[in-house]
Design an enzyme around this catalytic site. Structure first.
Site, PDB file in Angstrom:
ATOM      1  N   ASP A 173      -6.400  23.608  13.219  1.00  0.00           N
ATOM      2  CA  ASP A 173      -5.629  22.464  13.735  1.00  0.00           C
ATOM      3  C   ASP A 173      -4.141  22.728  13.952  1.00  0.00           C
ATOM      4  O   ASP A 173      -3.295  21.873  13.649  1.00  0.00           O
ATOM      5  CB  ASP A 173      -5.796  21.266  12.795  1.00  0.00           C
ATOM      6  CG  ASP A 173      -7.236  20.809  12.679  1.00  0.00           C
ATOM      7  OD1 ASP A 173      -8.120  21.414  13.318  1.00  0.00           O
ATOM      8  OD2 ASP A 173      -7.487  19.843  11.925  1.00  0.00           O
TER       9      ASP A 173
ATOM     10  N   HIS B 182     -10.787   5.905  16.950  1.00  0.00           N
ATOM     11  CA  HIS B 182     -11.225   6.591  15.732  1.00  0.00           C
ATOM     12  C   HIS B 182     -10.929   5.773  14.480  1.00  0.00           C
ATOM     13  O   HIS B 182      -9.884   5.116  14.369  1.00  0.00           O
ATOM     14  CB  HIS B 182     -10.557   7.963  15.618  1.00  0.00           C
ATOM     15  CG  HIS B 182     -11.229   8.862  14.640  1.00  0.00           C
ATOM     16  ND1 HIS B 182     -10.777   9.031  13.363  1.00  0.00           N
ATOM     17  CD2 HIS B 182     -12.364   9.617  14.744  1.00  0.00           C
ATOM     18  CE1 HIS B 182     -11.579   9.868  12.717  1.00  0.00           C
ATOM     19  NE2 HIS B 182     -12.542  10.237  13.529  1.00  0.00           N
TER      20      HIS B 182
ATOM     21  N   HIS C 242      -3.361  10.281  16.332  1.00  0.00           N
ATOM     22  CA  HIS C 242      -3.044  11.693  16.520  1.00  0.00           C
ATOM     23  C   HIS C 242      -4.206  12.427  17.177  1.00  0.00           C
ATOM     24  O   HIS C 242      -5.358  12.045  17.026  1.00  0.00           O
ATOM     25  CB  HIS C 242      -2.710  12.363  15.177  1.00  0.00           C
ATOM     26  CG  HIS C 242      -3.862  12.397  14.223  1.00  0.00           C
ATOM     27  ND1 HIS C 242      -4.213  11.312  13.438  1.00  0.00           N
ATOM     28  CD2 HIS C 242      -4.766  13.375  13.936  1.00  0.00           C
ATOM     29  CE1 HIS C 242      -5.257  11.624  12.709  1.00  0.00           C
ATOM     30  NE2 HIS C 242      -5.637  12.861  12.999  1.00  0.00           N
TER      31      HIS C 242
ATOM     32  N   LYS D 257     -13.472  19.016  16.821  1.00  0.00           N
ATOM     33  CA  LYS D 257     -14.052  18.241  15.716  1.00  0.00           C
ATOM     34  C   LYS D 257     -13.441  16.843  15.647  1.00  0.00           C
ATOM     35  O   LYS D 257     -12.428  16.573  16.292  1.00  0.00           O
ATOM     36  CB  LYS D 257     -13.853  18.964  14.387  1.00  0.00           C
ATOM     37  CG  LYS D 257     -12.397  19.136  13.952  1.00  0.00           C
ATOM     38  CD  LYS D 257     -12.303  19.990  12.697  1.00  0.00           C
ATOM     39  CE  LYS D 257     -10.862  20.200  12.256  1.00  0.00           C
ATOM     40  NZ  LYS D 257     -10.237  18.986  11.693  1.00  0.00           N
TER      41      LYS D 257
ATOM     42  N   CYS E  16      -7.461  19.416   6.049  1.00  0.00           N
ATOM     43  CA  CYS E  16      -8.424  20.123   6.904  1.00  0.00           C
ATOM     44  C   CYS E  16      -8.628  21.583   6.497  1.00  0.00           C
ATOM     45  O   CYS E  16      -9.750  22.086   6.567  1.00  0.00           O
ATOM     46  CB  CYS E  16      -7.982  20.030   8.361  1.00  0.00           C
ATOM     47  SG  CYS E  16      -7.997  18.320   8.984  1.00  0.00           S
TER      48      CYS E  16
END
Length: 236
Positions: free
Chosen positions: A9, A56, A97, A122, A176
């Site tokens: 990421d 999301h 984001h 992802k 992450c």
């Protein structure tokens, strides 16, 4: 021994100065990560990217006030796996984001993407958080269950390539990166987190707690100039 490097990421929204969820000093990791990407000892070099839909579940503005303050508030999130919908867990809320197709979702230009062999998108399922490049927040590793959240079955790819060892770098070390390293260990791989190639959302107590969890999962915390990386020998 066949080793893979997973760069987690390294995206515009996670990097200063303009990222909506910027991790302090994240952009400064690029030289160390590029050195690792150029290391001949890695058989496979992977980059993961958050690729969220606008609705999301982790985005604070998608929930009603007053319990929708980013970083501070949590909501209850349900497991999307069939038959497991009654399983829930708290989910920390974040600023919007890495929305798919936006500038914020792009890998920063400082990363030498010419050395990336595979990209993993992802967090694509609006219903569930996905920190790890392997599995969603409920640990669903199965390709069928996980397919709405991620576009690559990473465990399967690593098995096909005969990968035995995984080194994880990027952001954020306490989210992450940590969960990717833990899931690599869960998948039966020797897993390493390269400490000088990560930065954290909560660099103090958050990172100390992350290191405890990593140790419990069997993940070794190493350095980019340490013997574990220096000893890698390339294999095809």
């Amino acid at each position: 021994m066949k080793a893979a490097l997973i760069v987690v990421d390294m995206q515009e929204d996670f990097c200063p100065p303009n990222g909506s969820l910027a991790v302090q000093e994240a952009r400064d990791l690029a030289p160390t990560i590029n050195t690792l990407l150029a290391h001949p000892g890695f058989t496979l070099r992977i980059a993961s990217q958050d690729s969220h839909p606008a609705n999301h579940i982790s985005f604070a503005p998608n929930h009603p006030a007053p319990n929708n303050r980013p970083f501070e508030c949590h909501i209850e999130m349900a497991n999307p796996a069939p038959g497991k919908e009654s399983e829930t867990k708290p989910q920390r809320l974040w600023p919007i984001h890495c929305v798919a197709g936006t500038k914020g979702a792009e890998i920063i230009p400082e990363i030498d993407t010419a050395n990336i062999d595979l990209y993993v998108q992802k967090g694509m399922d609006a219903r569930v958080e996905m920190y790890s490049a392997f599995a969603d927040a409920f640990g669903n590793l199965d390709a069928e269950v996980n397919r709405s959240s991620v576009d690559v079955h990473l465990k399967g790819v690593l098995e096909e390539r005969g990968i035995t060892d995984v080194f994880v770098v990027g952001v954020a070390g306490d989210y992450c990166v940590k969960f990717t390293a833990v899931d690599a260990a869960r998948a039966g791989l020797r897993s390493y987190l390269v400490e000088d190639a990560v930065r954290c959302v909560d660099p103090g107590l958050g990172w100390e707690e992350a290191k405890r969890e990593l140790s419990e999962a069997g993940v070794r915390v190493v350095r980019s100039d340490g013997p574990e990386v220096a000893g890698l020998v390339g294999s095809v």
